[in-house]
Design a protein around this motif. Sequence first.
Motif, mmCIF file in Angstrom:
data_model
loop_
_atom_site.group_PDB
_atom_site.id
_atom_site.type_symbol
_atom_site.label_atom_id
_atom_site.label_comp_id
_atom_site.label_asym_id
_atom_site.label_seq_id
_atom_site.Cartn_x
_atom_site.Cartn_y
_atom_site.Cartn_z
ATOM 1 N N LEU A 83 104.635 -35.231 -69.240
ATOM 2 C CA LEU A 83 104.603 -35.423 -67.794
ATOM 3 C C LEU A 83 103.175 -35.336 -67.296
ATOM 4 N N ARG A 84 102.945 -35.918 -66.167
ATOM 5 C CA ARG A 84 101.647 -35.857 -65.492
ATOM 6 C C ARG A 84 101.846 -35.073 -64.196
ATOM 7 N N GLU A 85 100.965 -34.098 -63.953
ATOM 8 C CA GLU A 85 101.012 -33.308 -62.734
ATOM 9 C C GLU A 85 100.073 -33.941 -61.710
ATOM 10 N N LEU A 86 100.595 -34.161 -60.523
ATOM 11 C CA LEU A 86 99.811 -34.770 -59.453
ATOM 12 C C LEU A 86 99.792 -33.826 -58.265
ATOM 13 N N GLU A 87 98.612 -33.503 -57.770
ATOM 14 C CA GLU A 87 98.529 -32.737 -56.536
ATOM 15 C C GLU A 87 98.196 -33.747 -55.449
ATOM 16 N N LEU A 88 99.245 -34.361 -54.927
ATOM 17 C CA LEU A 88 99.081 -35.459 -53.984
ATOM 18 C C LEU A 88 98.792 -34.966 -52.582
ATOM 19 N N HIS A 94 103.477 -32.622 -57.651
ATOM 20 C CA HIS A 94 104.585 -33.488 -58.038
ATOM 21 C C HIS A 94 104.377 -33.891 -59.490
ATOM 22 N N TYR A 95 105.439 -34.366 -60.106
ATOM 23 C CA TYR A 95 105.391 -34.694 -61.520
ATOM 24 C C TYR A 95 105.997 -36.068 -61.741
ATOM 25 N N ALA A 131 81.460 -45.619 -65.180
ATOM 26 C CA ALA A 131 81.605 -44.807 -66.393
ATOM 27 C C ALA A 131 80.733 -45.335 -67.515
ATOM 28 N N LYS A 132 80.702 -46.651 -67.680
ATOM 29 C CA LYS A 132 79.908 -47.256 -68.750
ATOM 30 C C LYS A 132 78.432 -46.919 -68.580
ATOM 31 N N SER A 133 77.951 -46.997 -67.343
ATOM 32 C CA SER A 133 76.525 -46.704 -67.110
ATOM 33 C C SER A 133 76.205 -45.226 -67.354
ATOM 34 N N ALA A 134 77.214 -44.363 -67.265
ATOM 35 C CA ALA A 134 77.023 -42.934 -67.516
ATOM 36 C C ALA A 134 77.354 -42.563 -68.962
ATOM 37 N N GLY A 135 77.772 -43.567 -69.776
ATOM 38 C CA GLY A 135 78.082 -43.309 -71.172
ATOM 39 C C GLY A 135 79.479 -42.775 -71.418
ATOM 40 N N TYR A 136 80.394 -43.006 -70.496
ATOM 41 C CA TYR A 136 81.769 -42.529 -70.634
ATOM 42 C C TYR A 136 82.701 -43.651 -71.052
ATOM 43 N N HIS A 137 83.802 -43.252 -71.711
ATOM 44 C CA HIS A 137 84.905 -44.162 -72.009
ATOM 45 C C HIS A 137 86.072 -43.730 -71.126
ATOM 46 N N VAL A 138 86.556 -44.602 -70.267
ATOM 47 C CA VAL A 138 87.618 -44.270 -69.322
ATOM 48 C C VAL A 138 88.968 -44.248 -70.025
ATOM 49 N N LEU A 139 89.717 -43.160 -69.826
ATOM 50 C CA LEU A 139 91.076 -43.042 -70.355
ATOM 51 C C LEU A 139 92.114 -43.374 -69.290
ATOM 52 N N ASP A 140 91.810 -43.053 -68.063
ATOM 53 C CA ASP A 140 92.761 -43.257 -66.987
ATOM 54 C C ASP A 140 91.978 -43.384 -65.685
ATOM 55 N N CYS A 141 92.557 -44.089 -64.736
ATOM 56 C CA CYS A 141 91.908 -44.257 -63.443
ATOM 57 C C CYS A 141 92.958 -44.093 -62.363
ATOM 58 N N GLN A 142 92.754 -43.119 -61.484
ATOM 59 C CA GLN A 142 93.658 -42.880 -60.365
ATOM 60 C C GLN A 142 92.839 -42.614 -59.113
ATOM 61 N N LEU A 143 93.272 -43.200 -58.029
ATOM 62 C CA LEU A 143 92.654 -42.978 -56.728
ATOM 63 C C LEU A 143 93.741 -42.473 -55.803
ATOM 64 N N THR A 144 93.446 -41.441 -55.026
ATOM 65 C CA THR A 144 94.396 -40.942 -54.039
ATOM 66 C C THR A 144 93.743 -41.052 -52.668
ATOM 67 N N LEU A 145 94.408 -41.793 -51.790
ATOM 68 C CA LEU A 145 93.962 -41.941 -50.408
ATOM 69 C C LEU A 145 94.832 -41.055 -49.530
ATOM 70 N N TYR A 146 94.224 -40.394 -48.557
ATOM 71 C CA TYR A 146 94.966 -39.531 -47.646
ATOM 72 C C TYR A 146 94.864 -40.123 -46.247
ATOM 73 N N GLY A 147 95.985 -40.120 -45.545
ATOM 74 C CA GLY A 147 96.008 -40.665 -44.196
ATOM 75 C C GLY A 147 97.248 -40.204 -43.469
#
Length: 159
Positions: A83-88, A94-95, A131-147
Motif C-alpha cells: 500500500l501507499r500512504e498519502l497525506e492528502l 489515506h491509503y 532530476a536528471k540535471s541533479a543526477g537522480y533517477h526518478v522512481l515515482d512522481c506525484q503532485l498534490t494541489l490544495y484548494g
Amino acid sequence: MITSSGGLVMPFLSDAALKEELNARGYRSTPQRKKVLSIFMELTQGEHLSAEDLHTLLEEDGERISLSTVYRTLHLMVYMGLLRELELAEGHKHYELNRPLRDHHHIVCVHCNQTIEFAENSVSQIGEKTAKSAGYHVLDCQLTLYGICENCTTQHRRS
C-alpha cells in the motif's frame, strides 16, 4: 519480493503470494490481513481509504477487528510496499494500492478533504528534467494541489 522495473513494489495478487511474503518477513498471514488487501484490490483506481473508512467497511462486512489492528495492518502493508500512504490533507492519511503509476496526482479540498486524482504528463517531464540535471533517477512522481472545491466555495458564498 515482486517489483516493477522502476523498483516500486507491486501488489500481490494471490493469497498464496501474500502468505509467502508475510512469512518471509516473519509475519503471519491472517484472515484480516487478506481481507484488508482484498478490499484495496477491489477499489477502483483513484479511490483512497482512511483507516477509519477501512474499519467501517470491515465492520459492515461482519469482521470483528479493532481500529488499532486496522492501523497496524495498514502500517505493515505500507512497510511491505503493498500500500501507499498519502497525506492528502493535513493530518488525514489515506491509503491506496501501491501500483506503479506515473503522472499520479491529486487535488485536495482543504475544507472537506474531497480528493480527485488527475494525470498530467508535463509534471513528470519537468520532474524528469530537474532530476536528471541533479543526477537522480526518478522512481515515482506525484503532485498534490490544495484548494477549495466548488461545493465548499458555493457554501461559503451562501454563508
